[in-house]
Design a protein around this motif. Structure first.
Motif, PDB file in Angstrom:
ATOM      1  N   LEU A 262       9.291   6.950   0.853  1.00  0.00           N
ATOM      2  CA  LEU A 262       8.547   5.757   1.277  1.00  0.00           C
ATOM      3  C   LEU A 262       7.286   5.527   0.460  1.00  0.00           C
ATOM      4  O   LEU A 262       7.015   4.406   0.002  1.00  0.00           O
ATOM      5  CB  LEU A 262       8.159   5.907   2.754  1.00  0.00           C
ATOM      6  N   ALA A 263       6.475   6.568   0.327  1.00  0.00           N
ATOM      7  CA  ALA A 263       5.149   6.407  -0.266  1.00  0.00           C
ATOM      8  C   ALA A 263       4.648   7.753  -0.761  1.00  0.00           C
ATOM      9  O   ALA A 263       5.256   8.801  -0.501  1.00  0.00           O
ATOM     10  CB  ALA A 263       4.177   5.848   0.787  1.00  0.00           C
ATOM     11  N   GLN A 264       3.531   7.726  -1.483  1.00  0.00           N
ATOM     12  CA  GLN A 264       2.810   8.954  -1.800  1.00  0.00           C
ATOM     13  C   GLN A 264       1.934   9.255  -0.589  1.00  0.00           C
ATOM     14  O   GLN A 264       0.943   8.564  -0.345  1.00  0.00           O
ATOM     15  CB  GLN A 264       1.946   8.770  -3.049  1.00  0.00           C
ATOM     16  N   VAL A 265       2.312  10.256   0.168  1.00  0.00           N
ATOM     17  CA  VAL A 265       1.592  10.571   1.402  1.00  0.00           C
ATOM     18  C   VAL A 265       0.743  11.823   1.184  1.00  0.00           C
ATOM     19  O   VAL A 265       1.244  12.854   0.737  1.00  0.00           O
ATOM     20  CB  VAL A 265       2.560  10.780   2.585  1.00  0.00           C
ATOM     21  N   HIS A 266      -0.539  11.698   1.490  1.00  0.00           N
ATOM     22  CA  HIS A 266      -1.491  12.796   1.355  1.00  0.00           C
ATOM     23  C   HIS A 266      -2.036  13.143   2.741  1.00  0.00           C
ATOM     24  O   HIS A 266      -1.986  12.318   3.663  1.00  0.00           O
ATOM     25  CB  HIS A 266      -2.652  12.400   0.431  1.00  0.00           C
ATOM     26  N   TYR A 267      -2.601  14.333   2.861  1.00  0.00           N
ATOM     27  CA  TYR A 267      -3.076  14.793   4.161  1.00  0.00           C
ATOM     28  C   TYR A 267      -4.433  15.471   4.011  1.00  0.00           C
ATOM     29  O   TYR A 267      -4.676  16.202   3.045  1.00  0.00           O
ATOM     30  CB  TYR A 267      -2.083  15.784   4.783  1.00  0.00           C
ATOM     31  N   VAL A 268      -5.310  15.224   4.970  1.00  0.00           N
ATOM     32  CA  VAL A 268      -6.573  15.933   5.048  1.00  0.00           C
ATOM     33  C   VAL A 268      -6.897  16.126   6.524  1.00  0.00           C
ATOM     34  O   VAL A 268      -6.620  15.251   7.344  1.00  0.00           O
ATOM     35  CB  VAL A 268      -7.714  15.188   4.313  1.00  0.00           C
ATOM     36  N   ARG A 269      -7.455  17.260   6.871  1.00  0.00           N
ATOM     37  CA  ARG A 269      -7.789  17.529   8.261  1.00  0.00           C
ATOM     38  C   ARG A 269      -9.175  16.986   8.608  1.00  0.00           C
ATOM     39  O   ARG A 269     -10.114  17.121   7.819  1.00  0.00           O
ATOM     40  CB  ARG A 269      -7.734  19.027   8.556  1.00  0.00           C
ATOM     41  N   GLN A 270      -9.273  16.433   9.797  1.00  0.00           N
ATOM     42  CA  GLN A 270     -10.557  15.928  10.258  1.00  0.00           C
ATOM     43  C   GLN A 270     -11.489  17.067  10.661  1.00  0.00           C
ATOM     44  O   GLN A 270     -12.716  16.938  10.561  1.00  0.00           O
ATOM     45  CB  GLN A 270     -10.360  14.966  11.437  1.00  0.00           C
TER      46      GLN A 270
ATOM     47  N   LEU B  51       0.854  -1.188   0.000  1.00  0.00           N
ATOM     48  CA  LEU B  51       0.000   0.000   0.000  1.00  0.00           C
ATOM     49  C   LEU B  51       0.892   1.241   0.000  1.00  0.00           C
ATOM     50  O   LEU B  51       1.399   1.641   1.040  1.00  0.00           O
ATOM     51  CB  LEU B  51      -0.909  -0.002   1.228  1.00  0.00           C
ATOM     52  N   ASP B  52       1.099   1.826  -1.158  1.00  0.00           N
ATOM     53  CA  ASP B  52       2.024   2.961  -1.247  1.00  0.00           C
ATOM     54  C   ASP B  52       1.309   4.287  -1.439  1.00  0.00           C
ATOM     55  O   ASP B  52       1.933   5.318  -1.692  1.00  0.00           O
ATOM     56  CB  ASP B  52       3.053   2.748  -2.354  1.00  0.00           C
ATOM     57  N   ASP B  53      -0.019   4.283  -1.331  1.00  0.00           N
ATOM     58  CA  ASP B  53      -0.819   5.501  -1.365  1.00  0.00           C
ATOM     59  C   ASP B  53      -1.397   5.667   0.039  1.00  0.00           C
ATOM     60  O   ASP B  53      -2.287   4.930   0.453  1.00  0.00           O
ATOM     61  CB  ASP B  53      -1.934   5.368  -2.404  1.00  0.00           C
ATOM     62  N   VAL B  54      -0.860   6.628   0.790  1.00  0.00           N
ATOM     63  CA  VAL B  54      -1.181   6.764   2.211  1.00  0.00           C
ATOM     64  C   VAL B  54      -1.854   8.114   2.457  1.00  0.00           C
ATOM     65  O   VAL B  54      -1.330   9.159   2.070  1.00  0.00           O
ATOM     66  CB  VAL B  54       0.093   6.659   3.074  1.00  0.00           C
TER      67      VAL B  54
END
Length: 309
Positions: free
Chosen positions: A100-108, A54-57
């Motif tokens: 390491l990976a494609q790391v994305h971010y979203v706020r809760q 799982l490289d889409d995080v």
């Protein structure tokens, strides 16, 4: 193969918690960035996802979590300084985190529980199965769990949760599963789930630990799940709906459990966090021998002082 039956490729890591159990250390530092030996806890979790393919995080974050983004981003100034020093080993470590990976971010935004954090990921995940990894549970890479869960989800469909047998008196600290056997020794069919039950009322000693592989049908269920324990939207309640038979298997119903009997480190508890640091450091070639020798001396001195008190 339709998207909802494809092998998962995305991981969701909820990381919006305040970390109040580790105050004052977490007043300005996210609990996910606390080091386990010399590596932030969150990095272990991302590495586990990547090792399982799982490289889409996607990280679900909140306020004061910018250091998470910085950790997985490039630090060109630091890289140049290490390169100028000829420090190839540390340069490789620094670059490793940003590659390491494609790391994305979203706020809760409004922190309304784990179920709500998972629901925030709906737009990114789409109509695919996906994994959820909680940062408080570190799974030893020598005892792979997530890859086994992905295999079970691919074979059985529906959703899959990780289970671990715990002493009956501790089940009130966890979500608890009612289970039935399958043809596989490490796989059970889950017929019901309850969040933090009284030990006398718990349906089993199987505790839900922080790894899930979820069918996208969970999003529709979460949208109509009322706040439960702690006035939060509980992922356990949504999984109970999927396990109860009210959602057809063809539509994403059904929940399986993988019983994990390997090494797990709970970094959400201060005492267990310290044990995890000591245990992992003791096994390191560069730190272990001196640390274990010191520990033996310390324990002997401690016992001697206690006996003479």
């Amino acid at each position: 193969m339709s998207l909802e039956h494809a092998r998962p490729r995305k991981a969701v890591i909820p990381a919006a918690g305040l970390g109040t159990r580790f105050l004052p250390a977490t007043k300005a530092t996210p609990k996910e960035m606390l080091p386990v030996v010399d590596t932030p806890a969150i990095q272990y979790v991302v590495e586990e996802a990547v090792a399982a393919g799982l490289d889409d995080v996607l990280m679900i974050t909140g306020r004061n979590k910018k250091s998470l983004e910085d950790h997985f981003d490039r630090n060109v100034e630091l890289e140049l300084a290490l390169e100028a020093k000829g420090d190839a080993a540390r340069l490789a470590q620094v670059r490793h985190t940003s590659e390491l990976a494609q790391v994305h971010y979203v706020r809760q935004g409004d922190p309304r529980g784990l179920g709500h954090a998972v629901l925030v990921a709906a737009a990114h995940v789409g109509d695919e199965p996906f994994a959820v990894l909680l940062g408080d549970d570190l799974i030893d890479p020598r005892d792979p769990l997530l890859s086994r869960m992905l295999e079970v989800q691919e074979a059985r469909g529906g959703s899959v949760v990780a289970l671990m047998e715990v002493p009956r008196e501790q089940i009130q600290l966890y979500g608890c599963a009612a289970v039935e056997p399958t043809g596989d020794a490490d796989v059970v069919a889950i017929t019901g789930l309850v969040e933090k039950p009284d030990p006398d009322e718990a349906p089993s000693s199987y505790a839900v630990i922080g790894r899930y592989v979820l069918h996208p049908a969970v999003f529709d269920v979460l949208r109509t799940t009322a706040p439960g324990r702690g006035n939060e939207i509980q992922l356990t309640d949504a999984l109970q709906t999927l396990a109860s038979g009210s959602v057809a298997v063809a539509a994403g119903g059904g929940v399986s459990g993988v019983v994990f009997r390997g090494r797990r480190y709970d970094t959400g508890d201060r005492g267990d966090y310290l044990k995890a640091v000591i245990r992992l450091a003791s096994e390191r070639e560069d730190l272990g021998p001196d640390l274990v020798s010191w520990l033996r001396e310390f324990v002997a001195e401690h016992d001697s002082a206690g006996a003479s008190a």
